[in-house]
Design a protein around this motif. Structure first.
Motif, PDB file in Angstrom:
ATOM      1  N   VAL A  90      -1.806   8.689  12.668  1.00 30.72           N
ATOM      2  CA  VAL A  90      -1.203  10.011  12.475  1.00 30.72           C
ATOM      3  C   VAL A  90      -1.676  10.667  11.183  1.00 30.72           C
ATOM      4  N   GLY A  91      -2.667  10.060  10.517  1.00 30.91           N
ATOM      5  CA  GLY A  91      -3.327  10.735   9.415  1.00 30.91           C
ATOM      6  C   GLY A  91      -2.968  10.312   8.009  1.00 30.91           C
ATOM      7  N   PHE A  92      -2.238   9.200   7.847  1.00 31.71           N
ATOM      8  CA  PHE A  92      -1.956   8.717   6.491  1.00 31.71           C
ATOM      9  C   PHE A  92      -3.213   8.075   5.909  1.00 31.71           C
ATOM     10  N   ARG A  93      -3.408   8.263   4.595  1.00 35.61           N
ATOM     11  CA  ARG A  93      -4.543   7.679   3.909  1.00 35.61           C
ATOM     12  C   ARG A  93      -4.060   6.975   2.633  1.00 35.61           C
ATOM     13  N   LEU A  94      -4.839   5.990   2.180  1.00 37.95           N
ATOM     14  CA  LEU A  94      -4.445   5.175   1.027  1.00 37.95           C
ATOM     15  C   LEU A  94      -4.377   6.018  -0.241  1.00 37.95           C
ATOM     16  N   ASP A  95      -3.276   5.869  -0.984  1.00 35.13           N
ATOM     17  CA  ASP A  95      -3.108   6.523  -2.279  1.00 35.13           C
ATOM     18  C   ASP A  95      -3.321   5.518  -3.406  1.00 35.13           C
ATOM     19  N   HIS A  96      -2.564   4.403  -3.405  1.00 36.03           N
ATOM     20  CA  HIS A  96      -2.788   3.334  -4.376  1.00 36.03           C
ATOM     21  C   HIS A  96      -2.194   2.037  -3.845  1.00 36.03           C
ATOM     22  N   VAL A  97      -2.493   0.940  -4.518  1.00 35.05           N
ATOM     23  CA  VAL A  97      -2.046  -0.385  -4.085  1.00 35.05           C
ATOM     24  C   VAL A  97      -1.286  -1.047  -5.226  1.00 35.05           C
ATOM     25  N   VAL A  99       3.640  13.869   2.268  1.00 30.47           N
ATOM     26  CA  VAL A  99       4.608  12.810   2.504  1.00 30.47           C
ATOM     27  C   VAL A  99       3.964  11.477   2.140  1.00 30.47           C
ATOM     28  N   VAL A 100       4.750  10.579   1.524  1.00 31.43           N
ATOM     29  CA  VAL A 100       4.262   9.259   1.141  1.00 31.43           C
ATOM     30  C   VAL A 100       5.139   8.198   1.785  1.00 31.43           C
ATOM     31  N   LEU A 101       4.598   6.999   1.883  1.00 29.72           N
ATOM     32  CA  LEU A 101       5.364   5.843   2.342  1.00 29.72           C
ATOM     33  C   LEU A 101       4.693   4.593   1.796  1.00 29.72           C
ATOM     34  N   TYR A 102       5.420   3.476   1.887  1.00 33.13           N
ATOM     35  CA  TYR A 102       4.922   2.198   1.391  1.00 33.13           C
ATOM     36  C   TYR A 102       4.959   1.182   2.523  1.00 33.13           C
ATOM     37  N   VAL A 103       3.898   0.379   2.624  1.00 35.54           N
ATOM     38  CA  VAL A 103       3.810  -0.606   3.702  1.00 35.54           C
ATOM     39  C   VAL A 103       3.035  -1.817   3.211  1.00 35.54           C
ATOM     40  N   ASP A 104       3.472  -2.994   3.628  1.00 29.64           N
ATOM     41  CA  ASP A 104       2.796  -4.228   3.264  1.00 29.64           C
ATOM     42  C   ASP A 104       1.434  -4.286   3.951  1.00 29.64           C
ATOM     43  N   SER A 105       0.421  -4.722   3.218  1.00 28.17           N
ATOM     44  CA  SER A 105      -0.936  -4.763   3.778  1.00 28.17           C
ATOM     45  C   SER A 105      -1.073  -5.747   4.924  1.00 28.17           C
ATOM     46  N   SER A 106      -0.123  -6.679   5.061  1.00 29.55           N
ATOM     47  CA  SER A 106      -0.174  -7.636   6.164  1.00 29.55           C
ATOM     48  C   SER A 106       0.453  -7.085   7.439  1.00 29.55           C
ATOM     49  N   ARG A 140       0.823  -1.197   0.000  1.00 28.36           N
ATOM     50  CA  ARG A 140       0.000   0.000   0.000  1.00 28.36           C
ATOM     51  C   ARG A 140       0.864   1.257   0.000  1.00 28.36           C
ATOM     52  N   SER A 141       0.510   2.188  -0.861  1.00 30.29           N
ATOM     53  CA  SER A 141       1.127   3.509  -0.871  1.00 30.29           C
ATOM     54  C   SER A 141       0.208   4.443  -0.101  1.00 30.29           C
ATOM     55  N   LEU A 142       0.722   5.040   0.975  1.00 26.77           N
ATOM     56  CA  LEU A 142      -0.055   5.927   1.825  1.00 26.77           C
ATOM     57  C   LEU A 142       0.463   7.355   1.691  1.00 26.77           C
ATOM     58  N   ARG A 143      -0.411   8.316   1.907  1.00 26.92           N
ATOM     59  CA  ARG A 143      -0.046   9.730   1.746  1.00 26.92           C
ATOM     60  C   ARG A 143      -0.657  10.554   2.873  1.00 26.92           C
ATOM     61  N   LYS A 144       0.062  11.601   3.265  1.00 28.42           N
ATOM     62  CA  LYS A 144      -0.427  12.528   4.295  1.00 28.42           C
ATOM     63  C   LYS A 144       0.001  13.940   3.925  1.00 28.42           C
ATOM     64  N   GLN A 145      -0.884  14.902   4.176  1.00 30.14           N
ATOM     65  CA  GLN A 145      -0.549  16.299   3.918  1.00 30.14           C
ATOM     66  C   GLN A 145       0.317  16.856   5.045  1.00 30.14           C
ATOM     67  N   VAL A 166       6.926  16.825  -2.599  1.00 33.76           N
ATOM     68  CA  VAL A 166       6.571  15.527  -2.019  1.00 33.76           C
ATOM     69  C   VAL A 166       7.792  14.898  -1.350  1.00 33.76           C
ATOM     70  N   GLY A 167       7.640  14.580  -0.069  1.00 31.09           N
ATOM     71  CA  GLY A 167       8.677  13.865   0.669  1.00 31.09           C
ATOM     72  C   GLY A 167       8.281  12.415   0.852  1.00 31.09           C
ATOM     73  N   GLU A 168       9.240  11.602   1.234  1.00 31.52           N
ATOM     74  CA  GLU A 168       8.973  10.170   1.439  1.00 31.52           C
ATOM     75  C   GLU A 168       9.630   9.686   2.718  1.00 31.52           C
ATOM     76  N   ILE A 169       8.883   8.893   3.479  1.00 30.35           N
ATOM     77  CA  ILE A 169       9.488   8.114   4.563  1.00 30.35           C
ATOM     78  C   ILE A 169      10.063   6.883   3.874  1.00 30.35           C
ATOM     79  N   TYR A 170      11.344   6.932   3.579  1.00 33.94           N
ATOM     80  CA  TYR A 170      11.989   5.945   2.727  1.00 33.94           C
ATOM     81  C   TYR A 170      12.141   4.605   3.445  1.00 33.94           C
TER      82      TYR A 170
END
Length: 305
Positions: A276-283, A258-265, A134-139, A221-225
């Motif tokens: 902390v307010g991240f929402r789904l961007d794409h999968v 800011v965006v980040l990527y995390v496994d759905s599991s 999952r790609s998540l995004r937060k303002q 756009v920043g990223e939590i790498y």
């Protein structure tokens, strides 16, 4: 249309880079993972095997094979010009990659796919669903202050070994983040975007126990790498604290989101990011094929789910 053929580096690199740019502009995100792209650019020891389909103007489809942390696993990523996204092109690339991975002794081939027509062809070729990333995004900026007085920064030439120890212990068995090497870390530190101040570090008694590596995808756009906490220090709130400091750092540099990527599991991480307010961007979804059983032979292994 000709191919697929193996990409030859560095001769084919400009054509591949041009194709990747076309695909990124069309789809709105990178067509292949950064790890594969950096290994491709480095051209080091066949760690990435590129397959190309070409037209008169140059490459129109690219398939990249990389060996995963397990010797029997290979990972496949595709980039296809939107004008050439047909079942024939997808099928040709998949068959060529399957053949190549089988020759190299692979038992399982993992495909990352987000295009519906590619998924349809992959399922027809024997791939089955495996993972969701999952790609998540937060303002930004943050609505709450982040405590920064206890943080430190990465020290090139001193912290590499400790960074690898924390990262690899936190991501044991992870297909992308696990089992990093000094060489892989060095590749990233050589990139134009690398800045040691972007790696926020937590230390205890002089030893690194966690970090939050941030980067800029663009000025806005920043990223939590990568964010990791050493296992003995997990469950104490350090991950959230590092995350908040990382986002504050990106906001100070001018990032508006800011965006980040995390496994759905990874339910624990998803709960943290949601809080902390991240929402789904794409999968992005992965599919796997058993190369040995696909050929009608018996395999003693089993695919990781």
């Amino acid at each position: 249309m000709t191919g697929p053929r193996r990409a030859v580096l560095p001769e084919d690199l400009d054509g591949v880079a041009r194709l990747l740019g076309i695909v990124e502009m069309a789809d709105g995100h990178h067509p292949i993972g950064e790890h594969q792209y950096l290994e491709l650019v480095a051209g080091s020891g066949g760690e990435v095997i590129g397959l190309l389909i070409e037209a008169e103007a140059g490459p129109v489809a690219y398939a990249g094979l990389t060996q995963a942390f397990e010797p029997s696993w290979w990972t496949l990523e595709l980039a296809v010009d939107p004008a050439w996204r047909t079942p024939e092109v997808f099928g040709t690339l998949l068959e060529a990659a399957i053949t190549e991975a089988t020759k190299l002794g692979g038992a399982f081939l993992r495909l990352w796919a987000f295009l519906p027509h590619l998924v349809d062809v992959a399922l027809h070729k024997g791939f089955r669903p495996e993972r969701e990333l999952r790609s998540l995004r937060k303002q930004l900026p943050l609505t709450e202050a982040a405590e920064v007085s206890w943080t430190d920064r990465f020290r090139p030439g001193q912290d590499e070994a400790e960074w690898l120890e924390v990262n690899n212990s936190a991501f044991v068995g992870h297909p992308e983040n696990g089992n990093w090497t000094m060489k892989a870390l060095g590749h990233r530190m050589q990139q134009p975007w690398f800045d040691p101040d972007d790696i926020i570090v937590a230390r205890r008694s002089g030893r690194m126990i966690g970090f939050c590596w941030t980067k800029r995808e663009s000025p806005e756009v920043g990223e939590i790498y990568v964010i990791a906490v050493a296992p003995p220090h997990q469950g104490q709130g350090l991950g959230k604290a590092l995350l908040m400091v990382g986002m504050a750092h990106l906001a100070e540099k001018g990032a508006q989101s800011v965006v980040l990527y995390v496994d759905s599991s990874n339910h624990r991480a998803l709960q943290l990011y949601d809080s902390v307010g991240f929402r789904l961007d794409h999968v992005d979804r992965s599919f796997v094929v058993d190369l040995v059983n696909r050929n009608g032979n018996h395999s003693s292994g089993s695919a990781r789910r």
